[in-house]
Design an enzyme around this catalytic site. Structure first.
Site, PDB file in Angstrom:
ATOM      1  N   GLU A  91      41.152   9.683 -14.794  1.00  0.00           N
ATOM      2  CA  GLU A  91      41.738   8.347 -14.705  1.00  0.00           C
ATOM      3  C   GLU A  91      42.067   7.814 -16.097  1.00  0.00           C
ATOM      4  O   GLU A  91      41.420   8.169 -17.080  1.00  0.00           O
ATOM      5  CB  GLU A  91      40.757   7.398 -14.011  1.00  0.00           C
ATOM      6  CG  GLU A  91      40.566   7.764 -12.547  1.00  0.00           C
ATOM      7  CD  GLU A  91      39.597   6.854 -11.814  1.00  0.00           C
ATOM      8  OE1 GLU A  91      39.841   6.600 -10.630  1.00  0.00           O
ATOM      9  OE2 GLU A  91      38.602   6.408 -12.407  1.00  0.00           O
ATOM     10  N   CYS A 111      31.198  13.685 -17.849  1.00  0.00           N
ATOM     11  CA  CYS A 111      30.578  13.515 -19.168  1.00  0.00           C
ATOM     12  C   CYS A 111      29.113  13.926 -19.069  1.00  0.00           C
ATOM     13  O   CYS A 111      28.460  13.695 -18.053  1.00  0.00           O
ATOM     14  CB  CYS A 111      30.678  12.061 -19.624  1.00  0.00           C
ATOM     15  SG  CYS A 111      29.883  11.766 -21.220  1.00  0.00           S
ATOM     16  N   CYS A 115      24.928   7.820 -19.852  1.00  0.00           N
ATOM     17  CA  CYS A 115      24.573   6.457 -20.253  1.00  0.00           C
ATOM     18  C   CYS A 115      24.396   5.592 -19.006  1.00  0.00           C
ATOM     19  O   CYS A 115      25.024   5.831 -17.976  1.00  0.00           O
ATOM     20  CB  CYS A 115      25.665   5.843 -21.125  1.00  0.00           C
ATOM     21  SG  CYS A 115      26.030   6.807 -22.593  1.00  0.00           S
ATOM     22  N   CYS A 118      27.313   3.830 -16.354  1.00  0.00           N
ATOM     23  CA  CYS A 118      28.576   4.548 -16.506  1.00  0.00           C
ATOM     24  C   CYS A 118      28.805   5.491 -15.328  1.00  0.00           C
ATOM     25  O   CYS A 118      28.034   6.431 -15.115  1.00  0.00           O
ATOM     26  CB  CYS A 118      28.599   5.325 -17.812  1.00  0.00           C
ATOM     27  SG  CYS A 118      30.128   6.258 -17.988  1.00  0.00           S
ATOM     28  N   CYS A 332      35.251  -1.198 -18.143  1.00  0.00           N
ATOM     29  CA  CYS A 332      34.426  -0.292 -18.921  1.00  0.00           C
ATOM     30  C   CYS A 332      33.312   0.332 -18.072  1.00  0.00           C
ATOM     31  O   CYS A 332      32.565  -0.369 -17.401  1.00  0.00           O
ATOM     32  CB  CYS A 332      33.808  -1.104 -20.045  1.00  0.00           C
ATOM     33  SG  CYS A 332      33.477  -0.146 -21.467  1.00  0.00           S
TER      34      CYS A 332
HETATM   35  S1  SF4 Z   1      29.544   5.761 -21.588  1.00  0.00           S
HETATM   36 FE1  SF4 Z   1      29.889   7.258 -19.954  1.00  0.00          FE
HETATM   37  S2  SF4 Z   1      31.632   8.464 -20.636  1.00  0.00           S
HETATM   38 FE2  SF4 Z   1      30.847   7.367 -22.434  1.00  0.00          FE
HETATM   39  S3  SF4 Z   1      29.385   8.795 -23.372  1.00  0.00           S
HETATM   40 FE3  SF4 Z   1      28.182   7.502 -21.994  1.00  0.00          FE
HETATM   41  S4  SF4 Z   1      28.131   8.644 -20.055  1.00  0.00           S
HETATM   42 FE4  SF4 Z   1      29.768   9.529 -21.291  1.00  0.00          FE
END
Ligand code: SF4
Length: 339
Positions: A91, A111, A115, A118, A332
């Site tokens: 996306e 990813c 985090c 996210c 975000c």
């Molecule tokens: S915020 Fe999401 S996309 Fe960015 S590094 Fe952390 S887990 Fe990965």
């Protein structure tokens, strides 16, 4: 066949010379591809008639397939879902702003960093994106919306600095004056704190801006919110950020999602100010609302006001981010590439 969109101008020049062409042909081809946006070699009318069929045999011209797009209610954000050649989905978000459109670009499918808050992190890492798959997001969106992108933020799916070599090439492609031509100062790389990647940005002298997802200045708290902190802790992170500020002379952005009762205490903002002063950082602190990926509560208004007052008294610029596209899951931390 090589995808021509993965090649920098220098790499393309080497390929063209091997085909019997001239070095300057690569700038001409960049103009055709990225400025005129032609989709065939036969339309590149200033190339010799001998060279065009050779290019067709050697290079592939492939374009993105838009699966779906969703526009936010107040028309200030459009989220795109793309299908890649291997069927994976990513996306991107176009943010429409009076001072110029900004494109939020993905750099990985999924990813690895997990985090908090996210959606991409919950997928795990599936694969890195190629340079063409990053620039392709811009080319497809500019064509679809008939708009020009002025600013690029590597803040979509994935951790850009964990895909450094492809990111570096994509930055070269985005900023090449014969190509897309976005000034590097208008490109921001957002990271959760991959220190070797920040060091490479400094070594490679890329003149891009940096944004760090900090969310806490205490290792015990940040370890939970941003698990990569267990590997690259606060002290090492701030040392590296100081090196970045000294080397680039750019203002750094510190992103802080304030969560009620988790990281919004006065001790947090006081420690943040102490560290910014200790490391002599030129920063802007961006306070971000929590989005509804998890059941977390954004700090109360009086707490946010108190943070801003304290930062102002310490002569540190702060902003509270206006989230665009939360209603289309484009804000975000909300990108997950679901088909
Ligand atoms: S915020 Fe999401 S996309 Fe960015 S590094 Fe952390 S887990 Fe990965």
């Amino acid at each position: 066949m090589k995808n021509i969109f993965n090649l920098t101008k220098e790499e393309l020049a080497a390929g063209i010379i091997a085909l019997g062409g001239k070095k300057f042909n690569s700038a001409q081809i960049f103009n055709w591809l990225y400025k005129n946006r032609v989709e065939t070699f036969s339309t590149m009318s200033n190339l010799s008639k001998n060279l065009r069929p050779k290019l067709e045999e050697e290079f592939e011209l492939s374009f993105f397939n838009i699966v779906r797009k969703a526009e936010s209610r107040n028309e200030d954000a459009v989220k795109y879902l793309f299908e890649l050649a291997d069927g994976k989905k990513i996306e991107s978000v176009l943010m429409i702003q009076p001072y110029g459109n900004t494109l939020c670009v993905s750099t990985q499918v999924g990813c690895a960093y997990g985090c908090f808050m996210c959606a991409t992190g919950k997928m795990g890492l599936i694969r890195d994106l190629l340079p063409s798959e990053m620039t392709g997001q811009l080319l497809a969106i500019e064509k679809d919306k008939s708009v020009k992108v002025k600013n690029i933020v590597f803040m979509g799916m994935g951790e850009p600095l964990a895909n450094y070599d492809n990111l570096k090439k994509a930055i070269e492609l985005f900023s090449d004056s014969d190509g897309i031509g976005v000034n590097q100062r208008r490109i921001t790389v957002s990271t959760c704190g991959i220190l070797p990647g920040i060091k490479k940005l400094i070594e490679d002298k890329l003149r891009v801006k940096l944004s760090i997802s900090l969310h806490s200045t205490f290792d015990s708290v940040r370890n939970k919110l941003v698990p990569v902190n267990k590997k690259y802790n606060i002290a090492h992170l701030f040392e590296t950020l100081r090196d970045y500020c000294v080397s680039t002379k750019f203002q750094l952005t510190i992103e802080y999602v304030l969560i009620e009762g988790v990281n919004d205490g006065i001790v947090e903002v006081d420690n943040l100010i102490t560290l910014i002063r200790k490391y002599n950082l030129d920063v802007k602190v961006n306070i971000i609302p929590v989005n509804p990926v998890d059941k977390l509560t954004f700090s109360k208004e009086e707490i946010i006001n108190l943070w801003q007052k304290k930062l102002e008294n310490a002569r540190i610029t702060s902003t509270v981010r206006i989230e665009r596209g939360a209603d289309i899951m484009a804000a975000c931390g909300q990108l997950a590439g679901e088909g």
